[in-house]
Design a protein around this motif. Structure first.
Motif, PDB file in Angstrom:
ATOM      1  N   PHE A  16      41.320 112.504  33.951  1.00  0.00           N
ATOM      2  CA  PHE A  16      40.600 112.191  32.999  1.00  0.00           C
ATOM      3  C   PHE A  16      41.262 111.090  31.804  1.00  0.00           C
ATOM      4  N   VAL A  17      42.604 111.198  31.813  1.00  0.00           N
ATOM      5  CA  VAL A  17      43.298 110.529  30.895  1.00  0.00           C
ATOM      6  C   VAL A  17      43.139 109.065  31.690  1.00  0.00           C
ATOM      7  N   ALA A  18      43.601 108.863  32.998  1.00  0.00           N
ATOM      8  CA  ALA A  18      43.501 107.596  33.698  1.00  0.00           C
ATOM      9  C   ALA A  18      42.017 106.985  33.701  1.00  0.00           C
ATOM     10  N   GLU A  19      41.004 107.896  33.811  1.00  0.00           N
ATOM     11  CA  GLU A  19      39.723 107.219  33.579  1.00  0.00           C
ATOM     12  C   GLU A  19      39.257 106.411  32.232  1.00  0.00           C
ATOM     13  N   VAL A  20      39.844 107.068  31.164  1.00  0.00           N
ATOM     14  CA  VAL A  20      39.441 106.862  29.829  1.00  0.00           C
ATOM     15  C   VAL A  20      40.361 105.445  29.649  1.00  0.00           C
ATOM     16  N   VAL A  21      41.693 105.508  30.064  1.00  0.00           N
ATOM     17  CA  VAL A  21      42.519 104.454  29.978  1.00  0.00           C
ATOM     18  C   VAL A  21      41.934 103.223  30.568  1.00  0.00           C
ATOM     19  N   SER A  22      41.365 103.409  31.761  1.00  0.00           N
ATOM     20  CA  SER A  22      40.801 102.398  32.412  1.00  0.00           C
ATOM     21  C   SER A  22      39.604 101.865  32.001  1.00  0.00           C
ATOM     22  N   CYS A  23      39.033 102.757  31.314  1.00  0.00           N
ATOM     23  CA  CYS A  23      37.471 102.344  30.807  1.00  0.00           C
ATOM     24  C   CYS A  23      37.839 101.259  29.538  1.00  0.00           C
ATOM     25  N   CYS A  24      38.804 101.639  28.736  1.00  0.00           N
ATOM     26  CA  CYS A  24      39.296 100.909  27.382  1.00  0.00           C
ATOM     27  C   CYS A  24      40.070  99.889  27.638  1.00  0.00           C
ATOM     28  N   TYR A  25      40.501  99.557  28.852  1.00  0.00           N
ATOM     29  CA  TYR A  25      41.725  98.469  29.065  1.00  0.00           C
ATOM     30  C   TYR A  25      41.084  97.342  28.791  1.00  0.00           C
ATOM     31  N   GLY A  26      39.902  96.717  29.187  1.00  0.00           N
ATOM     32  CA  GLY A  26      39.495  95.494  29.137  1.00  0.00           C
ATOM     33  C   GLY A  26      39.195  95.284  27.435  1.00  0.00           C
ATOM     34  N   ARG A  27      38.882  96.301  26.802  1.00  0.00           N
ATOM     35  CA  ARG A  27      38.374  95.768  25.427  1.00  0.00           C
ATOM     36  C   ARG A  27      39.404  96.343  24.151  1.00  0.00           C
ATOM     37  N   MET A  28      40.382  97.113  24.799  1.00  0.00           N
ATOM     38  CA  MET A  28      41.323  97.472  23.747  1.00  0.00           C
ATOM     39  C   MET A  28      42.804  97.042  23.791  1.00  0.00           C
ATOM     40  N   LEU A  29      43.133  96.549  25.052  1.00  0.00           N
ATOM     41  CA  LEU A  29      44.508  96.124  25.275  1.00  0.00           C
ATOM     42  C   LEU A  29      44.618  94.726  25.083  1.00  0.00           C
ATOM     43  N   LYS A  30      45.387  94.194  24.205  1.00  0.00           N
ATOM     44  CA  LYS A  30      45.496  92.883  23.776  1.00  0.00           C
ATOM     45  C   LYS A  30      46.937  92.493  23.627  1.00  0.00           C
ATOM     46  N   GLN A  31      47.319  91.689  24.354  1.00  0.00           N
ATOM     47  CA  GLN A  31      48.811  91.262  24.365  1.00  0.00           C
ATOM     48  C   GLN A  31      49.828  92.305  24.552  1.00  0.00           C
ATOM     49  N   ASN A  32      49.308  93.414  25.428  1.00  0.00           N
ATOM     50  CA  ASN A  32      50.218  94.437  25.693  1.00  0.00           C
ATOM     51  C   ASN A  32      50.307  95.764  24.671  1.00  0.00           C
ATOM     52  N   ARG A  33      49.227  95.290  23.751  1.00  0.00           N
ATOM     53  CA  ARG A  33      49.095  96.513  22.544  1.00  0.00           C
ATOM     54  C   ARG A  33      48.052  96.888  22.601  1.00  0.00           C
ATOM     55  N   TRP A  34      47.695  98.349  22.239  1.00  0.00           N
ATOM     56  CA  TRP A  34      46.206  98.936  22.234  1.00  0.00           C
ATOM     57  C   TRP A  34      45.685  98.698  20.727  1.00  0.00           C
ATOM     58  N   THR A  35      44.551  98.088  20.886  1.00  0.00           N
ATOM     59  CA  THR A  35      44.210  97.583  19.185  1.00  0.00           C
ATOM     60  C   THR A  35      42.954  98.443  19.306  1.00  0.00           C
ATOM     61  N   HIS A  36      42.355  98.630  18.094  1.00  0.00           N
ATOM     62  CA  HIS A  36      41.004  99.217  17.834  1.00  0.00           C
ATOM     63  C   HIS A  36      40.340  98.407  16.645  1.00  0.00           C
ATOM     64  N   ASP A  37      39.195  98.669  16.270  1.00  0.00           N
ATOM     65  CA  ASP A  37      38.495  98.115  15.154  1.00  0.00           C
ATOM     66  C   ASP A  37      38.566  99.486  14.132  1.00  0.00           C
ATOM     67  N   GLU A  38      39.427  99.519  13.077  1.00  0.00           N
ATOM     68  CA  GLU A  38      39.321 100.457  12.132  1.00  0.00           C
ATOM     69  C   GLU A  38      38.173 100.272  11.300  1.00  0.00           C
ATOM     70  N   MET A  39      37.352 101.365  10.975  1.00  0.00           N
ATOM     71  CA  MET A  39      36.066 101.255  10.195  1.00  0.00           C
ATOM     72  C   MET A  39      36.527 102.207   9.203  1.00  0.00           C
ATOM     73  N   ARG A  40      36.524 101.997   8.058  1.00  0.00           N
ATOM     74  CA  ARG A  40      36.825 103.101   6.954  1.00  0.00           C
ATOM     75  C   ARG A  40      35.759 103.013   5.747  1.00  0.00           C
ATOM     76  N   LEU A  41      35.923 103.963   4.802  1.00  0.00           N
ATOM     77  CA  LEU A  41      35.004 104.007   3.530  1.00  0.00           C
ATOM     78  C   LEU A  41      35.957 104.274   2.598  1.00  0.00           C
ATOM     79  N   GLN A  42      36.200 103.359   1.534  1.00  0.00           N
ATOM     80  CA  GLN A  42      37.097 103.414   0.485  1.00  0.00           C
ATOM     81  C   GLN A  42      36.045 104.030  -0.849  1.00  0.00           C
ATOM     82  N   PHE A  43      36.545 105.010  -1.572  1.00  0.00           N
ATOM     83  CA  PHE A  43      35.915 105.494  -2.439  1.00  0.00           C
ATOM     84  C   PHE A  43      36.638 106.154  -3.686  1.00  0.00           C
ATOM     85  N   VAL A  44      36.087 106.151  -4.931  1.00  0.00           N
ATOM     86  CA  VAL A  44      36.433 106.961  -6.006  1.00  0.00           C
ATOM     87  C   VAL A  44      35.361 107.680  -6.474  1.00  0.00           C
ATOM     88  N   ALA A  45      35.917 109.033  -6.486  1.00  0.00           N
ATOM     89  CA  ALA A  45      34.954 110.154  -6.980  1.00  0.00           C
ATOM     90  C   ALA A  45      35.496 110.675  -8.106  1.00  0.00           C
TER      91      ALA A  45
END
Length: 270
Positions: free
Chosen positions: A238-267
């Motif tokens: 399972f881990v190998a399959e997920v890593v393989s699936c993410c390889y092309g879109r997340m591994l950049k220059q030997n580092r695993w990257t992703h787009d962090e999407m956040r909500l900033q708030f003051v309540a």
């Protein structure tokens, strides 16, 4: 964190401010004298609260029954003994320690996205620990965060006949959902906006950024996904399959990257 705390209290040094620190600390009112850092996920925030506030309290989500976590907590408390900083542990994933004195402000850098069990109860606990007029300031990972990785986990588990939803370790709400949760807890929400940036999957067990995604499944948040599969060999596949699936879109220059999407708030608590 303990290394920076040692330096801070022995030589007055502070870690360089992170981008999150630069975004969030200006949102705290100058009138806030007592502040809780929920999660202590950014040491540059926590240490600056200790420098600038009359009372700064860190609340960690760790397992005090776990040997490594217990050592971390003991080590942190020993570093804090002669400082204004306090350190406590969340009794459960949706409750806070009992504090006699309420806070002017509670800040949270990212931990809320990793406590999916009962967000309404946790928000009510946060509300109850604030003084009247107090503020809850922070960011949390939001809808779309880690999307490539999460969907790869979902698809891989579904292909094995496993429902992934009970094993999802994340709470990534939409802006509408988060605002509704805050209002339901009693807050008004003057500020709520998206924040996005590219970041890396942290290295947890070995000093090699190229294996950070594998770490994610064995010693990180992804362990809950992986543990949905009891058989060790099937889990490795399972881990190998997920890593393989993410390889092309997340591994950049030997580092695993992703787009962090956040909500900033003051309540605000009325």
């Amino acid at each position: 964190m303990t290394q920076w705390l040692t330096r801070m209290f022995s030589r007055g040094a502070l870690p360089p401010p992170s981008e999150a620190c630069n975004r969030l600390l200006p949102l705290i009112s100058e009138k806030a004298h007592s502040v809780m850092d929920l999660g202590c996920t950014d040491v540059s925030i926590f240490t600056r609260l200790g420098r600038d506030c009359e009372r700064a309290v860190g609340v960690l989500r760790i397992d005090s029954a776990d040997e490594a976590d217990a050592y971390t907590l003991k080590n942190m408390k020993s570093k804090l003994v002669d400082s204004k900083l306090e350190c406590h542990v969340m009794p459960t994933v949706s409750t806070l320690p009992d504090f006699e004195e309420k806070f002017d402000c509670i800040i949270s850098e990212s931990i809320l996205g990793y406590l999916p069990e009962n967000p309404p109860e946790l928000l009510q606990n946060i509300f109850n620990n604030l003084k009247s007029g107090g503020e809850f300031v922070g960011e949390l990972p939001a809808d779309g965060n880690l999307e490539v990785l999460r969907m790869a986990c979902y698809h891989a588990l579904q292909s094995l006949g496993v429902d992934p939803h009970p094993f999802d370790p994340f709470y990534f709400p939409t802006a509408k959902q988060w605002k509704q949760q805050l209002i339901a807890a009693g807050f008004t929400v003057p500020t709520l906006k998206p924040v996005s940036f590219v970041t890396t999957i942290p290295v947890l067990s070995v000093d090699r950024e190229d294996v950070a995604l594998i770490d994610f499944f064995y010693v990180g948040h992804g362990a809950k996904f992986a543990n949905a599969i009891p058989d060790p060999d099937a889990r490795r596949r399972f881990v190998a399959e997920v890593v393989s699936c993410c390889y092309g879109r997340m591994l950049k220059q030997n580092r695993w990257t992703h787009d962090e999407m956040r909500l900033q708030f003051v309540a605000k608590k009325p």
